[in-house]
Design a protein around this motif. Structure first.
Motif, PDB file in Angstrom:
ATOM      1  N   GLN A  14      28.888  17.631 -23.666  1.00  0.00           N
ATOM      2  CA  GLN A  14      28.854  17.578 -22.214  1.00  0.00           C
ATOM      3  C   GLN A  14      27.680  16.769 -21.669  1.00  0.00           C
ATOM      4  O   GLN A  14      27.714  16.332 -20.520  1.00  0.00           O
ATOM      5  N   LYS A  53      29.937  11.576 -19.416  1.00  0.00           N
ATOM      6  CA  LYS A  53      29.832  11.878 -17.999  1.00  0.00           C
ATOM      7  C   LYS A  53      31.162  12.229 -17.363  1.00  0.00           C
ATOM      8  O   LYS A  53      31.197  12.726 -16.248  1.00  0.00           O
ATOM      9  N   MET A  61      34.663  13.975 -16.343  1.00  0.00           N
ATOM     10  CA  MET A  61      35.010  15.384 -16.185  1.00  0.00           C
ATOM     11  C   MET A  61      36.081  15.765 -17.211  1.00  0.00           C
ATOM     12  O   MET A  61      36.046  16.842 -17.788  1.00  0.00           O
ATOM     13  N   LEU A 103      35.837  19.512 -17.617  1.00  0.00           N
ATOM     14  CA  LEU A 103      34.607  20.201 -17.249  1.00  0.00           C
ATOM     15  C   LEU A 103      34.283  19.898 -15.799  1.00  0.00           C
ATOM     16  O   LEU A 103      34.147  18.731 -15.427  1.00  0.00           O
ATOM     17  N   THR A 104      34.168  20.908 -14.954  1.00  0.00           N
ATOM     18  CA  THR A 104      33.860  20.648 -13.547  1.00  0.00           C
ATOM     19  C   THR A 104      32.367  20.438 -13.383  1.00  0.00           C
ATOM     20  O   THR A 104      31.585  20.696 -14.295  1.00  0.00           O
ATOM     21  N   GLY A 105      31.975  19.979 -12.202  1.00  0.00           N
ATOM     22  CA  GLY A 105      30.563  19.761 -11.933  1.00  0.00           C
ATOM     23  C   GLY A 105      29.757  21.039 -12.079  1.00  0.00           C
ATOM     24  O   GLY A 105      28.626  21.019 -12.523  1.00  0.00           O
ATOM     25  N   GLY A 106      30.351  22.152 -11.695  1.00  0.00           N
ATOM     26  CA  GLY A 106      29.656  23.434 -11.750  1.00  0.00           C
ATOM     27  C   GLY A 106      29.701  24.077 -13.118  1.00  0.00           C
ATOM     28  O   GLY A 106      29.500  25.275 -13.228  1.00  0.00           O
ATOM     29  N   ASN A 107      30.009  23.283 -14.162  1.00  0.00           N
ATOM     30  CA  ASN A 107      29.980  23.774 -15.542  1.00  0.00           C
ATOM     31  C   ASN A 107      31.044  24.832 -15.820  1.00  0.00           C
ATOM     32  O   ASN A 107      30.867  25.716 -16.641  1.00  0.00           O
ATOM     33  N   TYR A 163      42.113  21.142 -10.579  1.00  0.00           N
ATOM     34  CA  TYR A 163      40.751  21.029 -10.028  1.00  0.00           C
ATOM     35  C   TYR A 163      40.787  21.128  -8.509  1.00  0.00           C
ATOM     36  O   TYR A 163      39.953  21.785  -7.893  1.00  0.00           O
ATOM     37  N   TRP A 218      41.250  24.588  -7.668  1.00  0.00           N
ATOM     38  CA  TRP A 218      40.044  25.314  -8.040  1.00  0.00           C
ATOM     39  C   TRP A 218      38.972  25.159  -6.965  1.00  0.00           C
ATOM     40  O   TRP A 218      38.328  26.125  -6.557  1.00  0.00           O
ATOM     41  N   VAL A 219      38.780  23.909  -6.475  1.00  0.00           N
ATOM     42  CA  VAL A 219      37.781  23.684  -5.443  1.00  0.00           C
ATOM     43  C   VAL A 219      38.150  24.476  -4.199  1.00  0.00           C
ATOM     44  O   VAL A 219      37.306  25.112  -3.565  1.00  0.00           O
ATOM     45  N   ILE A 238      37.151  28.075  -4.831  1.00  0.00           N
ATOM     46  CA  ILE A 238      35.730  28.432  -4.753  1.00  0.00           C
ATOM     47  C   ILE A 238      35.173  28.173  -3.361  1.00  0.00           C
ATOM     48  O   ILE A 238      34.098  28.664  -3.038  1.00  0.00           O
ATOM     49  N   MET A 239      35.886  27.417  -2.528  1.00  0.00           N
ATOM     50  CA  MET A 239      35.406  27.224  -1.159  1.00  0.00           C
ATOM     51  C   MET A 239      35.558  28.496  -0.332  1.00  0.00           C
ATOM     52  O   MET A 239      35.017  28.589   0.773  1.00  0.00           O
ATOM     53  N   GLN A 291      32.323  34.402  -5.344  1.00  0.00           N
ATOM     54  CA  GLN A 291      31.018  34.189  -5.955  1.00  0.00           C
ATOM     55  C   GLN A 291      31.207  33.593  -7.334  1.00  0.00           C
ATOM     56  O   GLN A 291      32.257  33.765  -7.948  1.00  0.00           O
ATOM     57  N   VAL A 292      30.178  32.912  -7.793  1.00  0.00           N
ATOM     58  CA  VAL A 292      30.286  32.202  -9.051  1.00  0.00           C
ATOM     59  C   VAL A 292      30.609  33.187 -10.181  1.00  0.00           C
ATOM     60  O   VAL A 292      30.131  34.321 -10.196  1.00  0.00           O
TER      61      VAL A 292
END
Lengths: 237, 176
Positions: B56, B60, B62, B79-83, B141, B144-145, B148-149, B154-155
């Motif tokens: 990872q 670079k 995703m 892999l998303t930006g938020g791991n 994705y 998913w975004v 989480i919005m 919560q994470v």
């Protein structure tokens, strides 16, 4: 004599197979059966959920007065609950933190198919300085600097933070900078992308005649993050 | 052709999982994993997380493409930006896959084996497979975004929304 009676009673209980309800004698209590899953999701009248909303943003969509009002309420709330300046800043920081975690993925999504994850320290700092700032405030931050004395410290400078537009600080709390909220957002972005910090804090940049509201965000990365960065560099990655 | 898709949080904790089959070329959209595969799939996917952690920082992108395979199973990762990791395990012929050394497994059925050569997992490294999985992952994705919005999310919280599950199922039908 009560003692022999008790002993007989225990002996009788031991001879019988235990019944499910008879758990007073033993020291284990059976767990209740798990409740069946019941979806508690409620739909609005239009049957639309958050999954039906578009993620791309119409340009300059939030009104500053509306934000200022909300932000003012947030500060008043945390001010009433805290005893010191550092506690207010800590609370504002924690309020911004989850926003940072979410902003990271939202901004990456908006970059479309060419989006790349920030994997190097400099990439991440430029992401915060450029993409995050543009996403939040519509312009890039004013400066990005590395500390001359410590290798794990970086500074992002904003000459006129939007969040402080309508905030006036009383004299006895002159150290308070409400951009701690933005510092929390930065911390969330760093943490989520795997660059753990020792904390991000907002400080007044003093002695600047031209920009009295100048704010410096100090990013202190963890030692292991810097070590990993040097490891990647040494490997030629 | 069967798939096992799971979302893994930042502490290597599972947040969401679903099994489905292909809907292309006569597939019925239902996963045909054997009973022992149910836990083996989780095991294989979690074993692949080590490889994700290795690459990872050097990759670079995703979509990390196919990162691991075990017997007939191929694991793709996004892999998303938020791991958060989206792991997709694909198996062209799950009924014929042996997980243990014991000879309890039925022999491969030639009919399914021949049919699966036209399917994606038969050539897990090919351009077509990668493009299909990439399209699938990008659609997940997006959802998913949106998930989480939600300000109440919560994470590392488990995703139970049936709407999210439906959306993933629709994406799977469309691309895989």
């Amino acid at each position: 004599m009560p003692a022999p009676t008790t002993a007989t009673a225990t002996a009788t209980t031991n001879n019988n197979p235990p019944t499910p309800l008879d758990f007073k004698e033993s020291d284990t209590i059976p767990l209740p059966p798990p409740k069946p899953f019941q979806p508690s999701l409620r739909h609005p009248a239009s049957r639309k959920s958050i999954y039906d909303r578009a993620l791309s943003r119409p340009p300059s969509s939030t009104s500053l007065p509306a934000f200022a009002h909300l932000f003012n309420t947030l500060i008043t709330y945390h001010h009433a609950k805290s005893a010191s300046v550092s506690e207010i800043e800590g609370r504002l920081n924690r309020a911004g933190y989850p926003i940072g975690i979410k902003m990271l993925d939202l901004l990456l999504y908006r970059q479309g198919g060419k989006a790349v994850r920030p994997t190097r320290l400099l990439d991440l700092l430029q992401f915060v300085h450029g993409v995050l700032w543009r996403g939040l405030f519509g312009r890039a931050a004013d400066a990005l600097e590395q500390s001359t004395s410590k290798r794990e410290e970086y500074m992002i400078v904003d000459n006129e933070p939007v969040v402080n537009t309508y905030i006036s600080i009383p004299k006895e709390m002159s150290q308070l900078n409400c951009a701690a909220f933005v510092a929390g957002i930065i911390e969330g972005v760093c943490d989520a992308s795997g660059f753990g910090t020792e904390g991000v804090s907002a400080h007044w940049g003093e002695g600047d005649e031209m920009w009295p509201g100048k704010t410096i965000f100090l990013l202190r990365f963890q030692e292991k993050v810097v070590e990993r960065e040097e490891g990647i560099k040494a490997a030629g990655g | 052709m069967s798939y096992y898709f799971t979302i893994i949080g930042t502490r290597d904790n599972p947040l969401f999982e679903v099994e489905f089959g292909t809907s292309k070329v006569g597939g019925d959209g239902i996963a045909h994993f054997r009973d022992e595969a149910k836990h083996m799939n989780q095991f294989i996917v979690h074993a692949a997380l080590d490889i994700v952690e290795e690459i990872q920082w050097t990759n670079k992108d995703m979509y990390l493409k196919r990162i691991d395979s075990y017997q007939n199973n191929h694991v793709h990762c996004f892999l998303t930006g938020g791991n958060v990791k989206f792991m997709l395990l694909m198996n062209p012929d799950p009924m014929a896959t042996t997980y243990s050394a014991y000879s309890t497994s039925p022999p491969s059925r030639p009919s399914t084996a021949r049919q699966s050569t036209t399917l994606l997992a038969a050539s897990p490294n090919s351009q077509a497979t990668e493009e299909a999985v990439r399209a699938f992952m990008l659609e997940v994705y997006e959802h998913w975004v949106k998930c989480i919005m939600n300000p109440f999310y919560q994470v590392n919280q488990v995703v139970t929304s049936p709407v999210f599950q439906n959306r993933v199922g629709t994406a799977a039908k469309k691309y895989l």
